[in-house]
Design a protein around this motif. Structure first.
Motif, PDB file in Angstrom:
ATOM      1  N   ARG A  96      38.047  45.995  33.739  1.00  0.00           N
ATOM      2  CA  ARG A  96      38.600  47.353  33.752  1.00  0.00           C
ATOM      3  C   ARG A  96      39.463  47.608  32.513  1.00  0.00           C
ATOM      4  O   ARG A  96      39.591  48.720  32.049  1.00  0.00           O
ATOM      5  CB  ARG A  96      39.466  47.576  34.996  1.00  0.00           C
ATOM      6  N   ILE A  97      40.107  46.542  32.009  1.00  0.00           N
ATOM      7  CA  ILE A  97      40.961  46.631  30.830  1.00  0.00           C
ATOM      8  C   ILE A  97      40.450  45.630  29.801  1.00  0.00           C
ATOM      9  O   ILE A  97      40.222  44.461  30.122  1.00  0.00           O
ATOM     10  CB  ILE A  97      42.432  46.315  31.169  1.00  0.00           C
ATOM     11  N   LEU A 105      43.156  53.738  38.499  1.00  0.00           N
ATOM     12  CA  LEU A 105      43.102  52.364  37.999  1.00  0.00           C
ATOM     13  C   LEU A 105      43.697  51.405  39.019  1.00  0.00           C
ATOM     14  O   LEU A 105      43.129  50.340  39.286  1.00  0.00           O
ATOM     15  CB  LEU A 105      43.850  52.265  36.669  1.00  0.00           C
ATOM     16  N   ARG A 106      44.834  51.775  39.594  1.00  0.00           N
ATOM     17  CA  ARG A 106      45.451  50.900  40.606  1.00  0.00           C
ATOM     18  C   ARG A 106      44.534  50.722  41.805  1.00  0.00           C
ATOM     19  O   ARG A 106      44.403  49.627  42.354  1.00  0.00           O
ATOM     20  CB  ARG A 106      46.796  51.478  41.053  1.00  0.00           C
ATOM     21  N   GLU A 107      43.891  51.804  42.231  1.00  0.00           N
ATOM     22  CA  GLU A 107      43.012  51.728  43.402  1.00  0.00           C
ATOM     23  C   GLU A 107      41.791  50.861  43.107  1.00  0.00           C
ATOM     24  O   GLU A 107      41.283  50.176  43.996  1.00  0.00           O
ATOM     25  CB  GLU A 107      42.563  53.133  43.822  1.00  0.00           C
ATOM     26  N   SER A 108      41.332  50.861  41.848  1.00  0.00           N
ATOM     27  CA  SER A 108      40.134  50.088  41.509  1.00  0.00           C
ATOM     28  C   SER A 108      40.378  48.585  41.577  1.00  0.00           C
ATOM     29  O   SER A 108      39.420  47.806  41.610  1.00  0.00           O
ATOM     30  CB  SER A 108      39.640  50.459  40.110  1.00  0.00           C
ATOM     31  N   LEU A 143      38.076  43.197  47.165  1.00  0.00           N
ATOM     32  CA  LEU A 143      38.294  44.477  46.507  1.00  0.00           C
ATOM     33  C   LEU A 143      38.018  45.607  47.502  1.00  0.00           C
ATOM     34  O   LEU A 143      36.915  45.705  48.041  1.00  0.00           O
ATOM     35  CB  LEU A 143      37.367  44.625  45.304  1.00  0.00           C
ATOM     36  N   ALA A 144      39.012  46.456  47.733  1.00  0.00           N
ATOM     37  CA  ALA A 144      38.832  47.577  48.653  1.00  0.00           C
ATOM     38  C   ALA A 144      37.685  48.468  48.184  1.00  0.00           C
ATOM     39  O   ALA A 144      36.914  48.988  49.008  1.00  0.00           O
ATOM     40  CB  ALA A 144      40.133  48.385  48.746  1.00  0.00           C
ATOM     41  N   GLU A 149      47.996  42.820  39.349  1.00  0.00           N
ATOM     42  CA  GLU A 149      47.007  43.890  39.239  1.00  0.00           C
ATOM     43  C   GLU A 149      46.437  43.946  37.827  1.00  0.00           C
ATOM     44  O   GLU A 149      45.230  44.149  37.640  1.00  0.00           O
ATOM     45  CB  GLU A 149      47.640  45.231  39.608  1.00  0.00           C
ATOM     46  N   PHE A 150      47.304  43.779  36.839  1.00  0.00           N
ATOM     47  CA  PHE A 150      46.852  43.787  35.451  1.00  0.00           C
ATOM     48  C   PHE A 150      45.882  42.636  35.201  1.00  0.00           C
ATOM     49  O   PHE A 150      44.814  42.827  34.600  1.00  0.00           O
ATOM     50  CB  PHE A 150      48.042  43.686  34.507  1.00  0.00           C
TER      51      PHE A 150
END
Length: 316
Positions: free
Chosen positions: A41-42, A73-76, A123-124, A32-33
């Motif tokens: 995102r990061i 963030l996890r959902e994204s 990506l959901a 995920e990271f």
């Protein structure tokens, strides 16, 4: 007391932390990271040795301060396969696969299952956005038009190409100079085509230092590795022509920026790995920019790219 003070001061001198620690502090799994970094995102930068990534603590604080952290963030970065994606969009698996093959849903990851079938992940967040857009209602609920059905009947499957375009957007975001941008484009081409575009052997050797490693989890030479190679390398003549044109243009910029080293001249090394990261774009933005450039060059409608057959292996 003095010992504790010394420890605290040492910890604040260097605000950079490793990717693994950053992932744990943000409540993300390693995959995920990595995806969050790829998507912008990061904000992360290569470490000083170039072997991994590091994150500034100020970036962690920025993310923690956002509403809904860490769930948002996890959902994204949550990815889903065909079955879950179809449920999320309220369509059948067959319709979902048709939309993906037509290039309307772009995969963000893939892997080979134990039967060597390609499993695409999406990506959901993007699937929800697609389903919520009223302009897509007929695609989700109506009958597939004869034009689109005809494209599918010819074997059209743009999933791998859309994945490659998304990967190129990620690689270009990481690039720091014209040579690394040229290397990003070259990483999607077969070496034969690179040889045809980059005729100078010293330039080819220099360019190879900037080509990102191709993703593969299979043993070299295995059927899985061969199949993965076809997915990560441009296969269709029009896609290859586009990438060759892009590579030629970037190579011209790279020569102006810094000529490739030759015998008798001081060697030029890649830009330092520890330089400050640039402000990243949103992945969907960079991805769409590349799609727009491709379609503009080929004058294609927004709903379909030229027919592309995927060699080898089944796909899910």
């Amino acid at each position: 007391m003095s010992g504790n003070t010394t420890t605290h001061e040492a910890a604040t001198v260097d605000s950079w932390i490793t990717a693994g620690r950053a992932a744990r502090e943000l409540g993300l799994k390693p995959d995920e990271f990595d995806l969050a970094v790829d998507l912008g995102r990061i904000r992360a930068t290569p470490d000083e040795r170039g072997a991994g990534r590091r994150v500034d603590r100020a970036e962690l604080e920025r993310l923690r301060a956002r509403p809904g952290h860490p769930e948002a963030l996890r959902e994204s970065v949550r990815t889903v396969g065909t079955t879950e994606g179809a449920l999320l969009m309220g369509v059948t698996k067959d319709r979902f696969t048709r939309l993906a093959r037509l290039g309307m849903l772009a995969p963000t990851r893939f892997y080979l299952n134990r039967y060597r079938a390609v499993v695409w992940l999406y990506l959901a967040e993007e699937l929800r956005q697609f389903a919520a857009d009223e302009r897509n209602t007929s695609l989700l609920r109506g009958r597939t038009s004869d034009n689109l059905r005809g494209q599918l009947d010819t074997g059209l499957d743009l999933r791998a190409r859309n994945w490659r375009t998304r990967r190129l957007a990620t690689l270009l975001r990481r690039a720091t100079d014209p040579w690394s941008r040229a290397g990003a484009v070259a990483s999607l081409l077969d070496p034969l085509y690179i040889h045809e575009v980059v005729k100078d052997p010293y330039e080819r050797s220099h360019l190879s230092r900037f080509c990102p490693e191709r993703p593969s989890r299979s043993a070299p030479g295995s059927p899985g590795a061969v199949l993965t190679e076809t997915l990560v390398t441009a296969q269709d003549p029009d896609e290859i022509a586009w990438l060759r044109t892009e590579l030629a243009g970037l190579l011209a910029e790279a020569r102006e920026h810094r000529p490739a080293p030759r015998p008798g001249f001081a060697s030029h090394r890649p830009a330092p790995a520890g330089q400050a990261p640039r402000e990243p774009e949103r992945s969907c933005g960079a991805f769409r920019v590349l799609l727009a450039r491709w379609r503009g060059r080929n004058r294609r409608p927004a709903t379909g790219w030229p027919a592309a057959r995927r060699p080898g292996g089944s796909a899910r």
